[in-house]
Design a protein around this motif. Structure first.
Motif, short mmCIF file in Angstrom:
data_model
loop_
_atom_site.label_atom_id
_atom_site.label_comp_id
_atom_site.label_asym_id
_atom_site.label_seq_id
_atom_site.Cartn_x
_atom_site.Cartn_y
_atom_site.Cartn_z
N ASN A 102 0.82 -1.21 0.00
CA ASN A 102 0.00 0.00 0.00
C ASN A 102 0.85 1.26 0.00
O ASN A 102 0.49 2.26 -0.63
N GLU A 103 1.95 1.25 0.70
CA GLU A 103 2.85 2.41 0.72
C GLU A 103 3.54 2.59 -0.62
O GLU A 103 3.69 3.71 -1.10
N LEU A 104 3.94 1.49 -1.22
CA LEU A 104 4.61 1.55 -2.52
C LEU A 104 3.68 2.10 -3.60
O LEU A 104 4.11 2.87 -4.46
N LEU A 105 2.42 1.71 -3.54
CA LEU A 105 1.45 2.14 -4.56
C LEU A 105 0.74 3.44 -4.20
O LEU A 105 0.14 4.08 -5.06
N GLY A 106 0.78 3.82 -2.93
CA GLY A 106 0.14 5.06 -2.51
C GLY A 106 -1.38 4.97 -2.44
O GLY A 106 -2.07 5.99 -2.54
N ALA A 118 -5.93 2.05 -8.34
CA ALA A 118 -4.63 1.59 -8.81
C ALA A 118 -4.69 1.21 -10.29
O ALA A 118 -3.77 1.54 -11.06
N ARG A 119 -5.75 0.55 -10.68
CA ARG A 119 -5.90 0.19 -12.10
C ARG A 119 -6.06 1.44 -12.96
O ARG A 119 -5.47 1.54 -14.03
N GLY A 120 -6.88 2.36 -12.50
CA GLY A 120 -7.13 3.60 -13.25
C GLY A 120 -5.87 4.43 -13.43
O GLY A 120 -5.67 5.06 -14.47
N LYS A 121 -5.03 4.42 -12.43
CA LYS A 121 -3.76 5.17 -12.48
C LYS A 121 -2.63 4.35 -13.08
O LYS A 121 -1.48 4.79 -13.11
N LYS A 122 -2.94 3.12 -13.49
CA LYS A 122 -1.97 2.19 -14.09
C LYS A 122 -0.78 1.89 -13.17
O LYS A 122 0.34 1.69 -13.61
N LEU A 123 -1.07 1.86 -11.87
CA LEU A 123 -0.01 1.59 -10.89
C LEU A 123 0.53 0.18 -11.03
O LEU A 123 1.73 -0.05 -10.89
N PHE A 124 -0.36 -0.78 -11.29
CA PHE A 124 0.08 -2.17 -11.42
C PHE A 124 0.97 -2.37 -12.65
O PHE A 124 1.90 -3.17 -12.62
N SER A 125 0.72 -1.63 -13.70
CA SER A 125 1.52 -1.79 -14.92
C SER A 125 2.71 -0.85 -14.97
O SER A 125 3.67 -1.12 -15.70
N ASP A 126 2.68 0.24 -14.22
CA ASP A 126 3.80 1.20 -14.24
C ASP A 126 4.79 1.00 -13.08
O ASP A 126 5.99 1.09 -13.28
N ILE A 127 4.26 0.76 -11.89
CA ILE A 127 5.12 0.66 -10.70
C ILE A 127 5.54 -0.78 -10.41
O ILE A 127 6.71 -1.07 -10.16
N CYS A 128 4.60 -1.70 -10.48
CA CYS A 128 4.88 -3.07 -10.06
C CYS A 128 5.99 -3.75 -10.87
O CYS A 128 6.82 -4.45 -10.27
N PRO A 129 6.08 -3.59 -12.18
CA PRO A 129 7.20 -4.22 -12.89
C PRO A 129 8.56 -3.74 -12.39
O PRO A 129 9.51 -4.53 -12.32
N ARG A 130 8.66 -2.48 -12.03
CA ARG A 130 9.93 -1.96 -11.49
C ARG A 130 10.23 -2.60 -10.13
O ARG A 130 11.39 -2.90 -9.82
N LEU A 131 9.20 -2.83 -9.34
CA LEU A 131 9.38 -3.46 -8.03
C LEU A 131 9.80 -4.92 -8.19
O LEU A 131 10.66 -5.40 -7.45
N VAL A 132 9.20 -5.60 -9.15
CA VAL A 132 9.57 -6.99 -9.43
C VAL A 132 11.03 -7.05 -9.87
O VAL A 132 11.81 -7.88 -9.40
N GLY A 133 11.42 -6.14 -10.76
CA GLY A 133 12.81 -6.09 -11.21
C GLY A 133 13.77 -5.80 -10.08
O GLY A 133 14.83 -6.43 -9.96
N ALA A 134 13.41 -4.85 -9.23
CA ALA A 134 14.26 -4.51 -8.09
C ALA A 134 14.39 -5.69 -7.14
O ALA A 134 15.48 -5.99 -6.65
#
Length: 149
Positions: A102-106, A118-134
């Motif tokens: 929740n903190e990572l996605l805001g 989160a879906r509307g702001k594309k958080l899962f597609s914009d932020i989550c792949p970077r977190l998976v990579g990290a």
């Protein structure tokens, strides 16, 4: 393909963050990709509650499978996995800002409104792949340091 690339590709192809990390390291853990995907299936989106990021949960499952305590008493294995957990979570938090989903996605993804946001702001597609990579990159660092020790 690197583990980071495999994990990110797996996530982008529709698997959860936890599944993607565990599948990318399944060979190191002695399990099949199918077993990894099943095992990781309940840990995405912070266990559906926005708690510990699924990419972190997947990484901790990898560390447990590779170095975890499997007999009792084994204080050394327990101490090692405790230290590896602390190291991984500290590095992830330093690199990403937190290890709480929740903190990572805001937003609070434990609610339907939070998921919709989160879906509307594309958080899962914009932020989550970077977190998976990290997560994959940090996990590789931790494993390399442990194996080199």
């Amino acid at each position: 393909m690197t583990r980071e690339e495999k994990a990110t590709s797996c996530f982008r192809n529709g698997y959860l963050c936890s599944q993607a990390i565990l599948a990318a390291f399944s060979g190191d853990c002695g399990i099949s990709d199918e077993q990894a995907l099943r095992l990781g299936s309940c840990f995405g989106s912070g266990m559906r509650k926005g708690e510990v990021c699924g990419a972190c949960s997947g990484a901790l499952m990898v560390l447990g499978l590779m170095y975890g305590q499997d007999k009792t008493p084994d204080a050394e294995a327990r101490a090692q996995t405790n230290a590896l957990t602390e190291t991984f979570l500290e590095r992830f938090s330093q690199r990403c800002g937190s290890y709480i989903c929740n903190e990572l996605l805001g937003c609070d993804i434990s609610t339907p409104q939070g998921v919709e946001y989160a879906r509307g702001k594309k958080l899962f597609s914009d932020i989550c792949p970077r977190l998976v990579g990290a997560s994959a990159a940090i996990l590789e660092e931790v494993i390399a340091e442990t194996e080199g020790a």
